[in-house]
Every structure is written in structure tokens, then in C-alpha cells.
Design a protein around this motif. Sequence first.
Motif, PDB file in Angstrom:
ATOM      1  N   LYS A   7      47.304   1.170  42.877  1.00  0.00           N
ATOM      2  CA  LYS A   7      46.950   0.702  43.935  1.00  0.00           C
ATOM      3  C   LYS A   7      45.434   0.141  44.692  1.00  0.00           C
ATOM      4  CE  LYS A   7      47.508   0.616  48.425  1.00  0.00           C
ATOM      5  NZ  LYS A   7      48.535  -0.634  49.223  1.00  0.00           N
ATOM      6  N   GLU A  10      45.484  -3.435  42.916  1.00  0.00           N
ATOM      7  CA  GLU A  10      46.251  -4.229  43.838  1.00  0.00           C
ATOM      8  C   GLU A  10      45.249  -4.507  45.141  1.00  0.00           C
ATOM      9  OE1 GLU A  10      49.682  -1.964  45.218  1.00  0.00           O
ATOM     10  OE2 GLU A  10      50.702  -2.493  43.132  1.00  0.00           O
ATOM     11  N   GLU A  91      42.230   4.861  50.115  1.00  0.00           N
ATOM     12  CA  GLU A  91      43.566   4.403  49.890  1.00  0.00           C
ATOM     13  C   GLU A  91      43.939   4.183  48.348  1.00  0.00           C
ATOM     14  OE1 GLU A  91      46.856   1.540  51.746  1.00  0.00           O
ATOM     15  OE2 GLU A  91      45.777   3.011  52.877  1.00  0.00           O
ATOM     16  N   GLY A  92      43.149   3.629  47.863  1.00  0.00           N
ATOM     17  CA  GLY A  92      43.219   3.011  46.410  1.00  0.00           C
ATOM     18  C   GLY A  92      43.281   4.210  45.368  1.00  0.00           C
TER      19      GLY A  92
END
Length: 142
Positions: A7, A10, A91-92
Motif C-alpha cells: 500500500k 502504491e 494508511e501505507g
Amino acid sequence: MPEMPTKLAEIVDEFATAPRDVVLEMLLEYADVIPALPAELTDRAGMEQVPECQSPLFLRAEVAPDRTVTAWFDCPPEAATTRAFAGILAEGLTGASVEQVLAVPDDLYQRLGLTQVVSPLRVRGGTAVLTRLKRQVREQTG
């Protein structure tokens, strides 16, 4: 050799391929993705302040028995860029293993292209956030 979490990779790719004039706008979209603190952290007990940040930012990394890492951040809403970088990490790194977190490159700010849109002081603060997060993970895993 472990790679950074998918993630986060990305997110880095999205930023790296974005036109420079939209990178700051993209960054600020992450200011609101920091999860709410659990009750035991709401008074910042057990959290570490990152004094290198211009705005007050506190963090805590927790390593679960299955060696996944949860990162908690507390930063005021008016500190948008600081909150946004913490949001990218939150988030990552969701569901990331210890090895993946430790594999996050120290030059993450540069890979995201943020050195071109934020001040050197903010870059220094963001780099310190990642450094302290990784240090906490190392301390919990020996």
C-alpha cells in the motif's frame, strides 16, 4: 530482502508519477485519514513526541504478537502537512509486518516528491517521524 508494504509503495508511485503542481494537493488529502486514537492513548500517555516537527506530533508504534505493526499518530488539525505525512504512514503501513516497516526507505519524503513542495524544516520533521517510528518497532522486537 523485505520490501516496503504494498500500500505504501502504491502511494509512493502515485506521488512520484503525479505532476509537480498537484503533489501538495494530493498530500493534503491525507490529512484526514489518521485513525482516531484508542482510549488508552487519548491523553498521549505512552506516545512519543517528535520535537523535530514544527507542529506538535506524537506517535506510538505497537507490534502485535503476529509481528504486524500498528502506528498511532496525534497531531492538531491545523498542522495540515504534518498530519498528511502521518496519514500517509498510517494508511501505507496498515497491516504491515515488522520487516516491511523497517524496509521503508529513510528517504521516503524525497521518493514522494515532497521535498519539492514543502519546506526543509517540514522534510526534517517528516523524516524524524519515520525514524522514530522505526526505532520504536526495533525496540519492541529486539
